[in-house]
Write an enzyme that holds these catalytic residues in place. Structure first.
Site, PDB file in Angstrom:
ATOM      1  N   LYS A 235      61.912  48.654  55.890  1.00 29.95           N
ATOM      2  CA  LYS A 235      62.805  48.549  57.057  1.00 29.95           C
ATOM      3  C   LYS A 235      63.482  49.891  57.328  1.00 29.95           C
ATOM      4  CE  LYS A 235      67.167  46.898  56.460  1.00 29.95           C
ATOM      5  NZ  LYS A 235      68.166  47.796  57.035  1.00 29.95           N
ATOM      6  N   ASN A 236      64.017  50.498  56.265  1.00 23.60           N
ATOM      7  CA  ASN A 236      64.802  51.717  56.469  1.00 23.60           C
ATOM      8  C   ASN A 236      63.943  52.933  56.800  1.00 23.60           C
ATOM      9  OD1 ASN A 236      67.075  50.241  56.064  1.00 23.60           O
ATOM     10  ND2 ASN A 236      67.584  51.118  54.057  1.00 23.60           N
TER      11      ASN A 236
ATOM     12  N   ARG B 159      73.978  48.297  62.851  1.00 25.56           N
ATOM     13  CA  ARG B 159      74.573  49.640  62.820  1.00 25.56           C
ATOM     14  C   ARG B 159      73.548  50.740  63.008  1.00 25.56           C
ATOM     15  NH1 ARG B 159      78.685  51.709  60.505  1.00 25.56           N
ATOM     16  NH2 ARG B 159      77.389  53.454  59.916  1.00 25.56           N
TER      17      ARG B 159
ATOM     18  N   CYS C 105      81.993  46.399  59.510  1.00 28.99           N
ATOM     19  CA  CYS C 105      80.821  46.079  58.717  1.00 28.99           C
ATOM     20  C   CYS C 105      81.320  45.541  57.392  1.00 28.99           C
ATOM     21  CB  CYS C 105      80.004  47.342  58.517  1.00 28.99           C
ATOM     22  SG  CYS C 105      78.602  47.060  57.475  1.00 28.99           S
TER      23      CYS C 105
ATOM     24  N   ARG D 240      82.079  52.388  56.527  1.00 26.59           N
ATOM     25  CA  ARG D 240      80.856  52.898  57.159  1.00 26.59           C
ATOM     26  C   ARG D 240      81.098  53.571  58.511  1.00 26.59           C
ATOM     27  NH1 ARG D 240      75.833  48.881  56.339  1.00 26.59           N
ATOM     28  NH2 ARG D 240      74.631  50.736  55.988  1.00 26.59           N
TER      29      ARG D 240
ATOM     30  N   ASP E 155      71.345  49.594  47.452  1.00 31.15           N
ATOM     31  CA  ASP E 155      70.698  48.426  48.060  1.00 31.15           C
ATOM     32  C   ASP E 155      70.070  47.491  47.024  1.00 31.15           C
ATOM     33  OD1 ASP E 155      71.459  49.153  50.558  1.00 31.15           O
ATOM     34  OD2 ASP E 155      69.504  49.854  51.233  1.00 31.15           O
TER      35      ASP E 155
ATOM     36  N   ARG F 289      67.052  39.899  58.147  1.00 26.11           N
ATOM     37  CA  ARG F 289      67.157  41.271  58.662  1.00 26.11           C
ATOM     38  C   ARG F 289      66.311  42.217  57.823  1.00 26.11           C
ATOM     39  NH1 ARG F 289      72.617  43.417  58.239  1.00 26.11           N
ATOM     40  NH2 ARG F 289      71.342  45.213  58.668  1.00 26.11           N
TER      41      ARG F 289
END
Ligand code: UD1
Length: 427
Positions: free
Chosen positions: A26-27, A96, A120, A125, A310, A402
């Site tokens: 995803k990132n 975000r 958040c 953040r 994470d 997500r």
């Protein structure tokens, strides 16, 4: 009448055994999609994970004027008409990382209006590093009714020396993208070194950018006049891989994790071995086996190549039933222990003081209704529930969708019992 929301139900106590194929990261997908603004045209992406956050970035690009279609194996994205420069609040408030369009829009069109992401759950953040960096490159930025209004001077952004107080991932990505089209040379010091940043840099190189120092803390970017579209294969998701590698530590059994890049997981693998999991690497496949005696450890999260924040919630779930006292220090975000309350509901013995969590391993966790508080927290609840006695009901599972592609299907293929159904204990 409102429809009953869906919850995830997990019957604990099943040993896992089998293979799981890791999806694209995803990132890595999010900045790669944002980078298409830099060079309008047709792009072909493969190994894109089908996740809500990816859909949100595509919705945003479509709002700017892009079009896309999917085939069985690829995402075809056309940004030749993506000329709008407003990232509206209804999309940015969903994710975000929408802020990743700021640098590319400003560099390509000389202006951008991007909604402020807002609160958040995992800490403040802010986006001050993004904004300060763009200002150093000559942008004029002010805030207006909840929007960041940014304008580049008439001749465009110019190269600058930017020094981060902390190696922020998306700020590094935003400024690296902006710098590719700026006049002259940009130097980013104390840049983040995550594999997703290297992957983005490699995509930009293929598009014609001039970047040196990828994967180190100093990036040198020589601006070019124009970039051109390209083909991209998204790198494997190291966080998803880490989550599946931890699972046998909780459930027993053995999991074979395929389509990984083990070099992106060195610290994670070292930590899991220290805990006592038997991990073996063969090419892009990693075998994870519970091992006999698991040991408590001290884990410190840190920017890459440190232990990823994470995976902090997930390793906490694992350590919850490891006999002895483990310690987790969260060095990246100041408020990323929201999952602790929920793990306690499952019977974990965890205390938190500031950025330090102390975990006393208990013999067994017990099922309970729990609430997912953010994306990675929800993964930790899934792991904990897989080892708990009884059926755990997790609410707010949109967080999970997500970032984890087909999580229930993948775990069920390994022998878990997970299903989605209307919530019973949560309204
Ligand atoms: C990215 C990842 C996220 C991961 C995080 C840390 C994406 C889309 N998201 O988020 O999954 O948890 O990296 O590995 O890639 N900070 C500031 N000012 C800024 C920017 C950041 O103070 O302008 C601080 C943050 O509050 C935080 C720290 O820097 O304490 C690191 O955050 P950052 O690396 O920016 O996280 P994200 O890029 O948002």
């Amino acid at each position: 009448m409102q429809p009953t929301p869906s919850c995830l139900f997990i019957e604990g106590g099943h040993k896992l055994k089998g293979e799981v194929v890791i999806s694209g990261a995803k990132n890595a997908a999010l900045p790669a999609l944002a980078a298409t603004i830099l060079a309008p045209g047709e792009y072909r992406f493969s190994n894109v994970p089908w996740l809500i956050d990816v859909q949100t970035m595509l919705d945003l690009l479509c709002r700017l004027g892009a079009q896309y279609e999917t085939t069985n194996t690829a995402l075809l994205l056309d940004t030749s008409q993506a000329k709008d420069t407003v990232a509206p609040y209804d999309i940015v408030s969903r994710m975000r990382a929408s802020v990743l369009v700021l640098g590319p829009l400003l560099a390509r069109y000389g202006r951008a209006r991007v909604a402020l992401p807002g609160g958040c759950p995992i800490g403040k953040r802010p986006i001050d590093f993004h904004l300060k960096g763009l200002e150093l490159m000559g942008a004029k930025i002010h805030q207006d009714h909840g929007y960041v209004m940014a304008k580049a001077p008439r001749r465009g952004l110019s190269g600058a020396e930017i020094i981060f107080d902390f190696p922020s991932v998306t700020a590094t990505e935003n400024l690296m993208m902006a710098a590719t089209l700026a006049r002259g040379r940009t130097i980013i010091r104390n840049a983040a070194k995550e594999p997703e940043i290297v992957a983005l840099g490699e995509m930009l190189l293929k598009m014609g950018a001039k970047i040196e120092g990828l994967g180190t803390e100093t990036l040198f970017i020589e601006g070019v006049k124009e970039l051109s579209p390209t083909e991209v294969s998204i790198i494997p998701d190291r966080i998803e891989a880490g989550t599946y590698l931890m699972a046998p530590g909780i459930t027993g059994g053995e999991v074979i994790v395929k389509n990984t890049n083990p070099s992106h997981l060195e610290t994670v693998i070292a930590t899991l071995r220290e805990i006592g999991l038997e991990i073996e690497v063969q090419g892009d496949t990693i075998f994870s086996h519970r091992g006999r005696n698991l040991k408590p450890v001290k884990v410190r999260t840190a920017p890459y190549p440190g232990f990823p924040t994470d995976l902090q919630a997930q390793v906490m779930a694992l350590l919850s039933t490891v006999k002895g006292t483990s310690v987790i220090i969260e060095n990246v975000f100041e408020n990323r222990f929201l999952h602790v309350e929920e793990l306690r509901r499952l019977g974990a013995a965890i205390t938190v003081e500031g950025r330090v969590a102390v975990i006393q391993g208990v013999k067994k966790l017990q099922a309970a209704p729990v609430k997912a508080t953010d994306l990675r927290a929800s993964a930790s609840l899934v792991l904990a529930a897989l080892g708990a006695e009884g059926v755990t009901e997790i609410s707010e599972i949109h967080h999970l969708k997500r970032g984890y592609e087909a999580l229930a299907e993948k775990f069920n293929k390994l022998g878990a019992k997970i299903w989605e159904a209307p919530c019973q204990h949560h309204s």
